[in-house]
Design an enzyme around this catalytic site. Structure first.
Site, mmCIF file in Angstrom:
data_model
loop_
_atom_site.group_PDB
_atom_site.id
_atom_site.type_symbol
_atom_site.label_atom_id
_atom_site.label_comp_id
_atom_site.label_asym_id
_atom_site.label_seq_id
_atom_site.Cartn_x
_atom_site.Cartn_y
_atom_site.Cartn_z
ATOM 1 N N ASP A 1 0.839 -1.201 0.000
ATOM 2 C CA ASP A 1 0.000 0.000 0.000
ATOM 3 C C ASP A 1 0.873 1.250 0.000
ATOM 4 O O ASP A 1 0.571 2.238 -0.674
ATOM 5 C CB ASP A 1 -0.892 0.026 1.248
ATOM 6 C CG ASP A 1 -1.971 -1.042 1.163
ATOM 7 O OD1 ASP A 1 -1.949 -1.830 0.192
ATOM 8 O OD2 ASP A 1 -2.825 -1.086 2.078
ATOM 9 N N GLU B 1 -25.785 -17.655 -11.011
ATOM 10 C CA GLU B 1 -24.993 -16.578 -10.389
ATOM 11 C C GLU B 1 -25.582 -16.208 -9.033
ATOM 12 O O GLU B 1 -26.800 -16.165 -8.895
ATOM 13 C CB GLU B 1 -25.057 -15.302 -11.260
ATOM 14 C CG GLU B 1 -24.643 -15.533 -12.673
ATOM 15 C CD GLU B 1 -24.927 -14.335 -13.584
ATOM 16 O OE1 GLU B 1 -25.344 -13.279 -13.092
ATOM 17 O OE2 GLU B 1 -24.714 -14.495 -14.791
ATOM 18 N N TYR C 1 -22.645 -8.220 -13.856
ATOM 19 C CA TYR C 1 -23.380 -9.430 -14.227
ATOM 20 C C TYR C 1 -24.028 -9.406 -15.609
ATOM 21 O O TYR C 1 -24.616 -10.395 -16.017
ATOM 22 C CB TYR C 1 -24.432 -9.785 -13.175
ATOM 23 C CG TYR C 1 -25.378 -8.656 -12.836
ATOM 24 C CD1 TYR C 1 -26.290 -8.176 -13.766
ATOM 25 C CD2 TYR C 1 -25.362 -8.079 -11.571
ATOM 26 C CE1 TYR C 1 -27.156 -7.149 -13.448
ATOM 27 C CE2 TYR C 1 -26.222 -7.045 -11.248
ATOM 28 C CZ TYR C 1 -27.123 -6.590 -12.195
ATOM 29 O OH TYR C 1 -27.971 -5.566 -11.893
ATOM 30 N N CYS D 1 -62.679 5.186 12.855
ATOM 31 C CA CYS D 1 -63.123 6.343 13.637
ATOM 32 C C CYS D 1 -63.636 7.348 12.621
ATOM 33 O O CYS D 1 -62.901 7.753 11.723
ATOM 34 C CB CYS D 1 -61.950 6.933 14.424
ATOM 35 S SG CYS D 1 -62.333 8.547 15.114
ATOM 36 N N ASP E 1 0.886 4.311 -2.606
ATOM 37 C CA ASP E 1 0.668 5.701 -2.204
ATOM 38 C C ASP E 1 1.753 6.622 -2.740
ATOM 39 O O ASP E 1 1.481 7.769 -3.106
ATOM 40 C CB ASP E 1 0.595 5.810 -0.672
ATOM 41 C CG ASP E 1 -0.714 5.248 -0.154
ATOM 42 O OD1 ASP E 1 -1.632 5.073 -0.981
ATOM 43 O OD2 ASP E 1 -0.808 4.957 1.054
ATOM 44 N N LYS F 1 -29.875 -17.863 -15.587
ATOM 45 C CA LYS F 1 -30.095 -17.224 -16.888
ATOM 46 C C LYS F 1 -29.882 -18.243 -17.998
ATOM 47 O O LYS F 1 -28.888 -18.984 -17.954
ATOM 48 C CB LYS F 1 -29.104 -16.078 -17.093
ATOM 49 C CG LYS F 1 -29.237 -14.981 -16.059
ATOM 50 C CD LYS F 1 -28.133 -13.946 -16.196
ATOM 51 C CE LYS F 1 -28.268 -12.889 -15.103
ATOM 52 N NZ LYS F 1 -27.093 -12.040 -14.990
ATOM 53 N N CYS G 1 -62.801 5.148 19.898
ATOM 54 C CA CYS G 1 -61.515 5.516 19.319
ATOM 55 C C CYS G 1 -60.473 5.692 20.426
ATOM 56 O O CYS G 1 -60.708 6.426 21.395
ATOM 57 C CB CYS G 1 -61.661 6.819 18.525
ATOM 58 S SG CYS G 1 -60.076 7.459 17.964
ATOM 59 N N CYS H 1 -59.670 9.736 20.249
ATOM 60 C CA CYS H 1 -60.645 10.805 20.523
ATOM 61 C C CYS H 1 -61.884 10.291 21.252
ATOM 62 O O CYS H 1 -62.779 11.065 21.570
ATOM 63 C CB CYS H 1 -61.046 11.499 19.227
ATOM 64 S SG CYS H 1 -62.106 10.486 18.186
ATOM 65 N N CYS I 1 -60.624 14.187 15.298
ATOM 66 C CA CYS I 1 -59.815 13.182 16.016
ATOM 67 C C CYS I 1 -58.358 13.583 15.810
ATOM 68 O O CYS I 1 -57.907 13.741 14.670
ATOM 69 C CB CYS I 1 -60.086 11.794 15.449
ATOM 70 S SG CYS I 1 -58.896 10.555 15.996
ATOM 71 N N ASP J 1 -26.943 -8.679 -2.822
ATOM 72 C CA ASP J 1 -27.940 -7.765 -2.294
ATOM 73 C C ASP J 1 -27.303 -6.393 -2.112
ATOM 74 O O ASP J 1 -26.720 -6.101 -1.078
ATOM 75 C CB ASP J 1 -28.423 -8.323 -0.948
ATOM 76 C CG ASP J 1 -29.768 -7.769 -0.587
ATOM 77 O OD1 ASP J 1 -30.364 -7.079 -1.432
ATOM 78 O OD2 ASP J 1 -30.221 -8.018 0.543
ATOM 79 N N GLU K 1 3.863 1.639 -1.201
ATOM 80 C CA GLU K 1 4.453 1.887 -2.533
ATOM 81 C C GLU K 1 3.416 2.494 -3.479
ATOM 82 O O GLU K 1 3.709 3.391 -4.263
ATOM 83 C CB GLU K 1 5.009 0.574 -3.118
ATOM 84 C CG GLU K 1 6.314 0.157 -2.462
ATOM 85 C CD GLU K 1 6.711 -1.260 -2.837
ATOM 86 O OE1 GLU K 1 7.814 -1.452 -3.370
ATOM 87 O OE2 GLU K 1 5.895 -2.185 -2.583
ATOM 88 N N LYS L 1 -27.126 -13.899 -6.319
ATOM 89 C CA LYS L 1 -27.846 -12.620 -6.451
ATOM 90 C C LYS L 1 -27.408 -11.721 -5.301
ATOM 91 O O LYS L 1 -27.884 -11.839 -4.170
ATOM 92 C CB LYS L 1 -29.354 -12.852 -6.412
ATOM 93 C CG LYS L 1 -30.151 -11.598 -6.683
ATOM 94 C CD LYS L 1 -31.608 -11.944 -6.899
ATOM 95 C CE LYS L 1 -32.427 -10.712 -7.258
ATOM 96 N NZ LYS L 1 -32.463 -9.691 -6.231
ATOM 97 N N LYS M 1 -35.344 -17.017 -4.928
ATOM 98 C CA LYS M 1 -35.088 -16.290 -3.687
ATOM 99 C C LYS M 1 -34.942 -17.263 -2.521
ATOM 100 O O LYS M 1 -35.608 -18.295 -2.485
ATOM 101 C CB LYS M 1 -36.255 -15.330 -3.390
ATOM 102 C CG LYS M 1 -36.464 -14.247 -4.439
ATOM 103 C CD LYS M 1 -35.309 -13.305 -4.569
ATOM 104 C CE LYS M 1 -35.353 -12.130 -3.648
ATOM 105 N NZ LYS M 1 -36.293 -11.092 -3.892
HETATM 106 S S1 IVH Z 1 -29.665 -9.843 -13.916
HETATM 107 C C1 IVH Z 1 -32.359 -8.556 -17.119
HETATM 108 N N1 IVH Z 1 -27.895 -10.886 -12.321
HETATM 109 O O1 IVH Z 1 -31.255 -8.208 -8.865
HETATM 110 C C2 IVH Z 1 -31.440 -8.934 -16.068
HETATM 111 N N2 IVH Z 1 -29.348 -9.223 -11.442
HETATM 112 O O2 IVH Z 1 -34.282 -8.262 -9.324
HETATM 113 C C3 IVH Z 1 -31.638 -8.233 -14.789
HETATM 114 N N3 IVH Z 1 -28.937 -8.653 -9.098
HETATM 115 O O3 IVH Z 1 -31.839 -5.035 -10.181
HETATM 116 C C4 IVH Z 1 -30.664 -8.435 -13.758
HETATM 117 N N4 IVH Z 1 -27.259 -10.031 -8.785
HETATM 118 O O4 IVH Z 1 -29.647 -5.381 -9.064
HETATM 119 C C5 IVH Z 1 -28.905 -10.006 -12.441
HETATM 120 N N5 IVH Z 1 -26.279 -11.870 -11.015
HETATM 121 C C6 IVH Z 1 -27.256 -11.007 -11.147
HETATM 122 C C7 IVH Z 1 -27.676 -10.190 -10.068
HETATM 123 C C8 IVH Z 1 -28.743 -9.312 -10.261
HETATM 124 C C9 IVH Z 1 -28.036 -9.106 -8.229
HETATM 125 C C10 IVH Z 1 -29.968 -7.646 -8.797
HETATM 126 C C11 IVH Z 1 -29.977 -6.519 -9.778
HETATM 127 C C12 IVH Z 1 -31.382 -6.354 -10.252
HETATM 128 C C13 IVH Z 1 -32.151 -7.224 -9.329
HETATM 129 C C14 IVH Z 1 -33.248 -7.890 -10.111
#
Ligand code: IVH
Length: 673
Positions: free
Chosen positions: A36, A117, A229, A430, A40, A294, A412, A415, A436, A121, A38, A119, A318
């Site tokens: 780090d 992939e 992604y 109410c 900097d 996908k 209520c 009131c 109220c 957050d 170096e 997802k 999910k």
């Molecule tokens: S694909 C058309 N890939 O999830 C394709 N989304 O509910 C749309 N997200 O707004 C997104 N990881 O912010 C895709 N590997 C991933 C993702 C991803 C997180 C989020 C993304 C999107 C939301 C969709």
């Protein structure tokens, strides 16, 4: 200004590439080549050159990683290609249905490849590059327009400011997720607790809050990261056949792509990927809320296309919402703006889904019946992502004999006037209106809210305080407040009181839809207020129209029309409108109003409702959907975009599934609405 020699320019360019390369090794490849200290030193050399020869400054210089001068506001930028969302699957059956829909549409019977992939957050962004240079970074926003967060995104080490290689595309728009790791989030909050700064509830909020800073130096101090992604647009286009090979190309350009991505065959492959990542989830250094699957082949993706705002070729599986048990300590009754009295459960606080929950709405009598819940019960609560906490069920085996039945009030709680019970017994109300105090407070808050008269600085607790002190007995009283009286309140200085008085004065110049919306007529949201204004042009005509005339307005149904009639039937409401106008509240009657895409998010969509709903009648839901721009149909055909399914759905559900139409449950729908 000293002249810049070729030598200096060469030195500057070479320092930039050297720093960019070290940055890539450190942040993207996790394989630093120098210390780090170096790094900097090199950076200091670069900054020295920039100070000495300001004319050589490159807008994507690594010196920009520390932030730029603060902005006044974020600009809105239109996305080159809309940023879409994803359809969700909550179990294996829904995943299998996804595959059936995909294969049916493609008329293929053998399993196809899927890219799996994590997802992440966090916050979605689009990054645009011209000839390899980062030009802009835009948040998702409403999918069509987002906020320009370029200077902030430049501070994120893993975002390349310049693409690697000699064959970079002329134009590239990539999409990815900005996030904060679990460890970084914990450290940030520990520091914040010591310095008394804002504590974030979870890593996603911390990432969003850090990204949306007008001062990018603050963003620079927050440890944000990114994973890319997908591609929004690449030109000239590249001859790649699959999503996974495109991600490989992106990673060669210097982008950070998840290392967990795997290509599998068939939905069975997706299910086993889901199971293995679900097991690993808690050990991952960042929060994920599901897995994205996908269709890997671009040609097949193209054939599948999109439905409403989501691709047919992808789905997010999910994770189930975290569920935790706690005790229902008490139930209190809250009076809302329209007088509806809602039971609110007070819980023994629990940490679930990333936040501490101590209150939960019990909605109405039907919900209490359904749960068979008593005060003192052990209950299971859940909360997924941003979703409102809810009680899933009662653990009756743990019921104490002292557990008490929940008694609904007859009067209520605020009131004391007698409550009205709806014919279905589900809703109690109410009907004292603004006499109220609870309804008065909520109506003033609504009137002052951003989408209504937009009185800056008049927050919820200030309204409560002003009403409690007797300084506001009606919305009209707002216009009699003066600096002296406001500054007599605790916490209100001379300056903030003056600002509030100015904001109240400013609110007098408004638009008819904002004013109508601000009145808080039941079921009259922003879109309906605009329709009323466009149709009737002046407030007197709106106040005196008949129910038939309201029904002629395009998005007004029976329920809304009746609510409007009964609102204007009340002398007190008509008096309020006259008094507000007498105080100087005014608008331009010649103005016509567009339906913004914000309000009319469902324009062009056809919805159908089937089964019986718990939270509202079907006609109420129809009104709501129509107010958002949708057409509500009565039968399922291939033209239908979405089917809302209540309990005991009939054959419509089967038909929708066969046609591959998106199906949403009542729960998902209420989150959406
Ligand atoms: S694909 C058309 N890939 O999830 C394709 N989304 O509910 C749309 N997200 O707004 C997104 N990881 O912010 C895709 N590997 C991933 C993702 C991803 C997180 C989020 C993304 C999107 C939301 C969709």
């Amino acid at each position: 200004m000293p002249p810049v020699s070729e030598e200096v320019i060469k030195q500057y360019k070479s320092l930039i590439s050297e720093l960019n390369s070290h940055n890539h090794h450190y942040h993207v490849l996790d394989d630093p080549k120098i210390s780090d200290a170096e790094y900097d030193l090199l950076l200091r050399d670069l900054i020295k050159l920039e100070q000495q020869y300001p004319s050589i400054f490159d807008i994507n210089s690594p010196s920009q990683r520390v932030g730029a001068p603060p902005l006044e506001a974020f600009e809105q930028i239109e996305h080159i290609v809309p940023m879409l969302s994803l359809d969700n699957a909550f179990n294996d059956v829904e995943l299998q249905n996804f595959e059936t829909r995909v294969l049916d549409r493609l008329k293929i019977s053998t399993p196809i490849e899927y890219a799996c992939e994590p997802k992440l957050d966090g916050v979605a962004v689009s990054l645009r590059y011209s000839n390899g240079e980062l030009k802009s970074a835009v948040t998702r926003g409403d999918g069509s327009f987002g906020e320009d967060v370029t200077v902030n995104v430049k501070t994120i080490g893993s975002v390349p400011l310049r693409l690697i290689g000699d064959e970079v595309p002329e134009f590239l728009d990539v999409r990815g997720e900005i996030f904060m790791s679990k460890v970084a989030f914990k450290t940030l909050n520990e520091k914040a607790a010591q310095t008394g700064e804002k504590i974030f509830v979870n890593p996603r909020n911390a990432a969003a809050g850090s990204l949306r800073q007008l001062d990018s130096k603050v963003t620079a101090s927050r440890p944000l990261d990114i994973r890319i992604y997908s591609v929004g647009k690449i030109s000239p286009s590249v001859a790649l056949e699959t999503h996974s090979s495109m991600l490989n190309l992106l990673s060669r350009f210097g982008f950070k792509v998840s290392r967990k991505i795997k290509v599998v065959k068939g939905i069975e492959g997706c299910i086993s990927y889901y199971e293995s990542l679900a097991n690993e989830r808690n050990k991952l250094p960042y929060d994920i809320d599901g897995i994205v699957f996908k269709v890997n082949n671009f040609e097949l993706q193209e054939q599948l296309g999109f439905v409403s705002k989501a691709p047919r070729w992808a789905i997010a599986r999910k994770f189930p919402a975290e569920e935790i048990s706690t005790i229902l300590k008490d139930v209190e009754f809250q009076v809302g703006r329209t007088g509806a009295v809602t039971p609110v459960g007070r819980l023994e606080p629990v940490f679930v889904g990333g936040v501490t929950i101590s209150n939960v709405s019990l909605h109405n009598r039907d919900e209490i019946e359904r749960l068979q819940i008593r005060i003192g019960d052990t209950v299971i609560v859940k909360r997924a992502g941003d979703v409102i906490p809810q009680i899933v069920k009662v653990v009756t085996s743990k019921r104490d004999e002292k557990a008490q039945l929940i008694k609904f009030p007859r009067y209520c709680p605020v009131c004391n006037s007698e409550l009205e019970v709806s014919s279905s017994q589900a809703i109690i109300r109410c009907i004292a209106g603004v006499s109220c105090e609870a309804q008065l407070k909520e109506s003033i808050k609504h009137y002052a809210s951003r989408k209504a008269l937009n009185i800056d600085g008049l927050g919820s607790s200030l309204v409560d305080n002003l009403v409690d002190k007797g300084m506001l007995t009606s919305i009209v009283d707002l216009y009699d407040l003066d600096v002296n009286s406001i500054s007599s309140l605790e916490g209100m200085g001379q300056r903030s009181s003056q600002n509030l008085v100015s904001a109240i004065e400013k609110s007098k110049s408004t638009t008819l839809p904002k004013f109508l919306y601000g009145l808080g007529i039941r079921e009259v949201g922003e879109a309906t207020a605009k329709s009323l204004a466009n149709e009737f042009v002046n407030i007197d005509k709106i106040m005196t129209a008949t129910i038939e005339e309201y029904l002629c307005v395009h998005d007004i149904g029976d329920v809304t029309a009746e609510n409007i009639v009964s609102f204007f039937d009340r002398i007190s409401n008509r008096k309020l409108i006259n008094q507000l106008q007498a105080k100087g509240v005014r608008w331009d009657e010649n103005q016509r109003y567009n339906y913004s895409s914000d309000n009319l998010t469902l324009v062009g969509q056809v919805w159908v409702i089937t089964g019986s709903l718990d939270s509202m009648t079907r006609s109420e839901l129809s009104d709501k959907l129509e107010a958002l721009g949708a057409k509500v149909g009565s039968s399922v055909s291939k033209n239908v975009d979405i089917l809302v399914v209540g309990s005991n759905p009939g054959s419509k559900l089967k038909k929708a599934e066969t046609l591959g139409i998106r199906v949403v449950s009542e729960n998902e729908l209420s989150e959406f609405l």
